[in-house]
Design a protein around this motif. Sequence first.
Motif, mmCIF file in Angstrom:
data_model
loop_
_atom_site.group_PDB
_atom_site.id
_atom_site.type_symbol
_atom_site.label_atom_id
_atom_site.label_comp_id
_atom_site.label_asym_id
_atom_site.label_seq_id
_atom_site.Cartn_x
_atom_site.Cartn_y
_atom_site.Cartn_z
ATOM 1 N N LYS A 15 -2.845 -2.104 -13.621
ATOM 2 C CA LYS A 15 -2.942 -2.103 -15.079
ATOM 3 C C LYS A 15 -3.760 -0.900 -15.544
ATOM 4 O O LYS A 15 -4.858 -0.661 -15.063
ATOM 5 C CB LYS A 15 -3.588 -3.391 -15.569
ATOM 6 N N GLY A 16 -3.188 -0.162 -16.490
ATOM 7 C CA GLY A 16 -3.875 1.000 -17.035
ATOM 8 C C GLY A 16 -3.663 2.283 -16.251
ATOM 9 O O GLY A 16 -4.073 3.344 -16.673
ATOM 10 N N VAL A 17 -3.003 2.202 -15.115
ATOM 11 C CA VAL A 17 -2.756 3.383 -14.292
ATOM 12 C C VAL A 17 -1.518 4.097 -14.824
ATOM 13 O O VAL A 17 -0.473 3.492 -15.004
ATOM 14 C CB VAL A 17 -2.555 2.998 -12.805
ATOM 15 N N GLN A 18 -1.661 5.371 -15.098
ATOM 16 C CA GLN A 18 -0.558 6.185 -15.594
ATOM 17 C C GLN A 18 0.051 6.943 -14.416
ATOM 18 O O GLN A 18 -0.653 7.682 -13.735
ATOM 19 C CB GLN A 18 -1.066 7.167 -16.643
ATOM 20 N N ILE A 19 1.336 6.743 -14.200
ATOM 21 C CA ILE A 19 2.028 7.371 -13.072
ATOM 22 C C ILE A 19 3.232 8.145 -13.592
ATOM 23 O O ILE A 19 4.027 7.624 -14.364
ATOM 24 C CB ILE A 19 2.475 6.316 -12.037
ATOM 25 N N LEU A 20 3.338 9.382 -13.131
ATOM 26 C CA LEU A 20 4.508 10.202 -13.439
ATOM 27 C C LEU A 20 5.363 10.270 -12.183
ATOM 28 O O LEU A 20 4.888 10.709 -11.132
ATOM 29 C CB LEU A 20 4.094 11.617 -13.865
ATOM 30 N N VAL A 21 6.607 9.811 -12.292
ATOM 31 C CA VAL A 21 7.565 9.882 -11.192
ATOM 32 C C VAL A 21 8.528 11.017 -11.510
ATOM 33 O O VAL A 21 9.158 11.021 -12.568
ATOM 34 C CB VAL A 21 8.345 8.556 -11.025
ATOM 35 N N VAL A 22 8.594 11.992 -10.594
ATOM 36 C CA VAL A 22 9.489 13.142 -10.783
ATOM 37 C C VAL A 22 10.495 13.115 -9.644
ATOM 38 O O VAL A 22 10.147 13.363 -8.492
ATOM 39 C CB VAL A 22 8.703 14.474 -10.770
ATOM 40 N N ASP A 23 11.729 12.766 -9.971
ATOM 41 C CA ASP A 23 12.742 12.627 -8.930
ATOM 42 C C ASP A 23 14.117 12.893 -9.526
ATOM 43 O O ASP A 23 14.470 12.313 -10.551
ATOM 44 C CB ASP A 23 12.701 11.223 -8.325
ATOM 45 N N ASN A 24 14.882 13.777 -8.890
ATOM 46 C CA ASN A 24 16.217 14.095 -9.390
ATOM 47 C C ASN A 24 17.248 13.039 -9.000
ATOM 48 O O ASN A 24 18.389 13.102 -9.435
ATOM 49 C CB ASN A 24 16.660 15.485 -8.935
ATOM 50 N N ASP A 25 16.851 12.056 -8.225
ATOM 51 C CA ASP A 25 17.716 10.926 -7.900
ATOM 52 C C ASP A 25 17.387 9.804 -8.883
ATOM 53 O O ASP A 25 16.325 9.186 -8.806
ATOM 54 C CB ASP A 25 17.487 10.466 -6.460
#
Length: 170
Positions: A15-25
């Motif tokens: 909770k509260g964790v900001q995650i950026l997922v960078v994936d071309n799939d």
Amino acid sequence: MNPTITSSIKVGTLKGVQILVVDNDIDSGVLLTIFLSYFGANVTTSASIKEAVNSLTCFFPHIIICEIRFLGENVYVLLNKLAEIESFSKNHIPIIVTSTCVNGTTEEIPEIEFAGYLLKPIDLDKLLVMIEHLLPLGGNNLLVEPLQHSFINSLAVADSLLTEIKENNE
């Protein structure tokens, strides 16, 4: 997923964790978004490097999960932007690298300090454990409040724009 590992990780742990997922799939991005959101993370997904760089103008992640192989795009554009943000905010953003390639992948990016490396298909248990270890004192005790993150990111964007204007005027 291994029930003995995930049973120790509770819903809301991130909770509260900001995650950026960078994936071309796209499928990988959707899977990670659903999975991490289940544990309370605020996840933004980008399908390209350009999209990820643009998202950093309004989203300040605590962790980035990034595929390192992009056809027609260079992952260094994103890494340079992260370095710029980190130097301005003085907050390190750990990167978990993913790839579909076994041989030579991490050797291709020797300058990148990454917190972890996961081979696709990603072991979701390992990913959760890795994320938990990267968070200071657990997900609910982050170092900087979300509003502070937003303010710092806005300052970094303004600084970047001023630098660009200055360079164009010279």
